[in-house]
Structure formats: structure tokens, C-alpha cells
Design an enzyme around this catalytic site. Structure first.
Site: not given
Lengths: 333, 333
Positions: B53-56, B104, B109, B218
Site C-alpha cells: 500500500g502507499s502512504g509509507h 511485508k 500483500d 497503518h
């Protein structure tokens, strides 16, 4: 206030200890808040030093090392380092080839660097000084007569540092720093205020739907309080002000910097960079390199600044020259 | 919600465009949210790919380049990339030497990488997978069976990437990745929640005097909600959990990482590092290298994680090997 700190009064001291613990190639001068390259003074090399209030990390100590700074003095948060500490830094980094002080334009910084240069001069250290004033937002401000020195300072560190590493003399290194200063402009904005450890509450009030355009890196007032806008609108506003002031011609080459204020996710800085680059494209201005990241922050402030540096062949060569510091590493091609 | 964004639904797309605009040495695969090294596939080299996921950010695309990743797939914020996109990434980076997927440990994922590996396998791509599960905080969590994969993943990227760059075959590269996974542990905490662009409000509620220990990247619940503590107390808590689990003996060498969650000033991360290093000193554990910075973030969350990696001679050599990526550059000594 929620911060990862112990005592508010110990923030700078403990941060510097933690930095040296992470980077044993740096050295803290005994009894001071000055960090220097571990191998300072570097034989025969002009030293480049900088300093200012803390709270702008990685500025300045993050730029200590090969190809950039020899010394960095950390004042308390948003407070100038003392002249005594600046003098110690100048003397500890001088190899006999002289020292260039890179000063951001704030009254306290300029005054204390002036005094320190005089003190070091009495010990026969040759000292020159440049004052960075890249912020186009306001002419005078809290803490400053004339334009403030902000993120464009990092380009001065990089170019002057590379010139010194090549063996140039003090006059030549100073001329490069002045060339950068003449050709770099910056403007910033804030979505939120920063919170200093000592005060523990926002430095200024900003409504839930408001932003501050032209903000300074200590939360000094900007040009305009506006309703919240899209990233593209904000980028347009900042970039237009920067480009107008820099007076670029079509076909000229630039290096850009989208700088985060500390609390802004990197993803958002890339969104700003997208719009910035499309604006430059439209104007026929060529981006030779684009920097995106947290280079000069304001504690936990959310927001960004946009810098544009007009580059000639010499500045391009100096920007591409190797550097090895905690915050910026450039490898040879 | 105050963010430097345009439309919440466009954040990932625009971020990726802005990233390629800053780093023209990267390439976006048409019609996807996959970035690859511009020179992919690299002749004869095992490819290392990751995603999530994005945001990391800078995870994962910030680690694309020489000595680290060949491909990085970006899902929507906190959402797994699709199997189709992962398959495209695997095929675009395979030179014939095979592809190692660094995953991860989150159910989405793992499932999508599994499917993608099957799809690529049908096209005769040799694919291996490792699953990173370094988070010692909780055994099972929202989105995850078993331990979550967090910031220790970056050590996997670095070591496996260096091994691949040296010309090792797929089995050898996978063995290095597994060696890192066996020897790295992490625990995180949050001072504040993150705010996703789509939701526009805090992912979880945390009182003004509360912190969350053992937080996931998250915002998944951790082990304990506690009253606010000093940086030293927080560091003790995280480090003790990590060290207990890693079962280090006196005299062993480690690499440490103090990772910022996105909204935390760098100065505070150095204060955490100060305490972390003094705890290791007291236990007779030797820090071979200490990383401090934002390596794997959670949007604008304030907080940090502490990772400790036990290193042997091979891992030290691989960590010191050259790397040239947007977020991490290592020069040869």
C-alpha cells in the site's frame, strides 16, 4: 504537547548527542553545541561553516562532511548560537586557509556571526561571510531586516563546499556562494503551525480551513492568510512568486527544491513537485535536477517551500560533485 | 483535513508522476502504479521487487536503483497492489535470472504476490518470495496473521539488492534476504494517528495525553495504550521488547534503525537514538552502524519505530556495498 523528548530544555543537547552516536564521523566540540567533521581542520582546505537556531533539522549539522560543511553551530530552538560558540567553531575548523561563514539572514545570526568573525580575526583567522536571503515572500519580518534566509541555503552549502573540496581559495569559494545567493529564490507556506518544546503550544493560530502563504521557518507571518487550496493552487502561488522574482528566460536551466517543513508526508511533496515541473515545462525552463525532501524544516510544521536556482556550468559541476554527509550523499557519476 | 493534495483519489497517481519528474532515472510502467529502474531488466542480474500500500513513502519506490530494488508497486493508500500489477512488475524486471519478491506480511500483500508469482511462472519467469515479519509487538493483527512486516524490510532491500548486484543467483539472493529476516526485529509507537486522504479524519482516536505502543504502520492497534512518557521511557520500552525477542549475546554486532512515522521531527528521532545507543552500550552490544530517519512512514503519523538487526560479516559487507536510490545512497569507502 506530544513530542519524543525528555526535558524541553535538553532537546538540543540530547539531539546532538544522538546525532554523534549515529554519525561517529562527526565530533562535538567540548562544552558547546557545535559539531564539526571529525577530521577538522582539513589540511589546506578552506572551511565552510554555518549555524543558526535548532528546529530546522537536518539543517545544519546534517550537511557536515566531505564536500559540504566543516562546522555547524546549533543554537537553542529558533534561537541564534552565541558568538562565543561560533568563534570556537571558526577556530576549530580553520586549517590556515580561512573560513567562509554561511549565514541565514536573521538579525541575531548576522550579529553573532559578525562578532565571532571579529573574535577569530584577532586570532589571525581569515574569515569571510555570506548572507543568504532567498525568501521572496516578505521584505522585512519578525527577526529580520531584508529578506529571510531559508531552504536555498542548502544549495550554498553544496556549491561552496564542493568548491572548497576542489582546493579553491577563500575568495573563490566566497564568489561561488555569492553566485548561488544571487540566483536562488524560495517561498514557503504552512498548513499548520509548529509547536516548540519550550512553549508547548502552536506558535501561531491557523483555522481548520486556513493556510499561511509566505510563512517563515520559525512560523513568522507570511504575506497572506488564505482559505485552504489544492496542492496545485498552492504550488502555482509559490512558484509564480519565485519565478517572477528570478526573472528567468526561456531555455535557462534550473535546479529545483520542494522542501518539507517537517510534518508533511513525502508523498505530498512529490505531488507539489509534479505541478512545479509542469509549470517549468510550460515556460520552457529546463530542470537540470529536482530535489524533493525535508532539507530545512520547522519542527513539526506541515507545509512546504519551493526553491528555484538558476544554474550555470560551474554550479552544475559543483552540485554534481561528490558529497558525503548524514543528510545528503552525492556519488560520482 | 489539511493536506497538500488535489483529489483524494488522485494521490497515488500524482505522487508517482511527481516522483518520476524528480527522478528521471525511474520509469513508470504504462497504465500501472509500478515504478521500475529505467534500465530494467538489468542484464543477467536477479531482480529484487517489492510493493504494498502507499502512504509509507519513501517505501518502496524510494529504494529503486543500483544496489537495491528493480521494481516497486504502489497500491492505493494502505491497500495492496493488485496481482495484475505485481505480475507486470515481475515480468518487466526479469532479465532471465529470476525475480525475488520482498513482501511485508499483510494478508492482502501475501495473497496478491502469491497470485502474481503464479501468473509470472506461467510465462516462465522464475520467482521466489520472502515474507518480512519483523514487528515483535503483536502476534496477529488487523490485516495480518502472524507478525507484521515493518521497517526492517528496508534492510532486506539493501542486503538482497547488494547481493544481486554482485551477480549472485536467485537462491543465493533469497538466502541473504532470509538471513536478514531471521535477524531483524522492530517495534513502533504513535503519539498521534495518521489521517488518510480518503477518510480525512484520524484513523484511530488517541487522547491528548495518550500514546499507542506497538502500533502498526497503518494505525492498527498495538499492545498497549499508555499515558504519555518521556522519549527515554518510550525508547526503553521499544528497545527492551526488540532485544528480548532477538536474544543477543554480549559482544554481538548490530545495525540499528530509528525510523520516523512521517510527522515526527528528525531532532526527536536523534533523541531516541541517543537512548537506544546507550542501552546497547550498557548491554555490551556493539553498534556497527546506526540509521536515523524516515524510512517507512505512516503518512503524517507522529511516532517512531526502533529496529535492531544482528549482523554477520556477510551482512556488513552487503550493507556497506554501494547503493544509489532516491532515498538511500551508499558510497564506496
Amino acid at each position: 504537547m506530544k513530542k519524543l523528548i525528555n526535558e524541553p530544555g535538553a532537546v538540543v543537547d540530547e539531539m546532538l548527542d544522538g546525532m554523534v552516536a549515529a554519525h561517529p564521523e562527526l565530533r562535538r566540540l567540548d562544552g558547546t553545541n557545535v559539531l564539526v567533521r571529525g577530521d577538522a581542520p582539513v589540511d589546506g582546505k578552506v572551511a565552510i561553516v554555518s549555524g543558526g537556531g535548532s528546529g530546522h533539522e537536518p539543517t545544519h549539522a546534517g550537511y557536515l562532511g566531505e564536500g559540504m560543511l566543516d562546522g555547524a553551530a546549533a543554537g537553542e530552538v529558533f534561537t541564534s548560537p552565541t558568538a562565543d560558540q561560533l568563534n570556537e567553531m571558526i577556530q576549530a575548523t580553520d586549517s590556515g586557509a580561512g573560513v567562509l561563514c554561511v549565514v541565514k539572514n536573521y538579525e541575531g545570526d548576522v550579529m553573532n556571526f559578525d562578532t565571532a568573525a571579529e573574535m577569530a580575526g584577532m586570532e589571525d583567522v581569515e574569515v569571510e561571510q555570506v548572507v543568504v536571503n532567498d525568501d521572496v515572500a516578505v521584505e522585512d519580518s519578525l527577526y529580520t531586516s531584508g529578506r529571510r534566509g531559508v531552504a536555498g541555503t542548502i544549495f550554498v552549502h553544496k556549491c561552496a563546499g564542493a568548491k572548497a573540496a576542489q582546493g579553491a581559495d577563500l575568495g573563490e569559494v566566497k564568489a561561488v556562494a555569492e553566485n548561488v545567493i544571487d540566483n536562488v529564490r524560495t517561498m514557503g507556506m504552512a498548513l499548520t503551525s509548529c509547536i516548540t518544546p519550550e512553549k508547548g503550544e502552536p506558535t501561531f493560530d491557523l483555522g481548520d480551513d486556513e493556510i499561511e502563504l509566505g510563512i517563515g521557518i520559525h512560523g513568522e507571518p507570511g504575506t497572506e492568510r488564505a482559505d485552504i487550496m489544492s496542492a496545485d493552487e498552492i504550488t502555482e502561488h509559490l512558484t509564480e512568486n519565485v519565478l517572477d522574482d528570478l526573472d528567468l528566460d526561456e531555455g535557462e536551466e534550473v535546479v529545483t527544491m520542494v522542501n518539507g517543513m517537517g510534518g508533511t508526508p513525502l508523498s505530498e511533496l512529490y505531488i507539489v513537485n509534479r505541478k512545479l515541473q509542469s509549470m517549468l515545462d510550460e515556460r520552457g525552463i529546463e530542470t537540470w535536477d529536482a530535489w524533493v525532501g525535508d532539507y530545512m524544516t520547522s519542527l513539526d510544521m506541515m507545509g512546504c517551500s519551493v526553491s528555484v536556482l538558476r544554474v550555470d556550468d560551474e554550479l552544475k559541476e559543483l552540485l554534481a560533485a561528490p558529497a558525503k554527509t548524514p543528510a545528503l550523499t552525492v556519488t560520482e557519476e
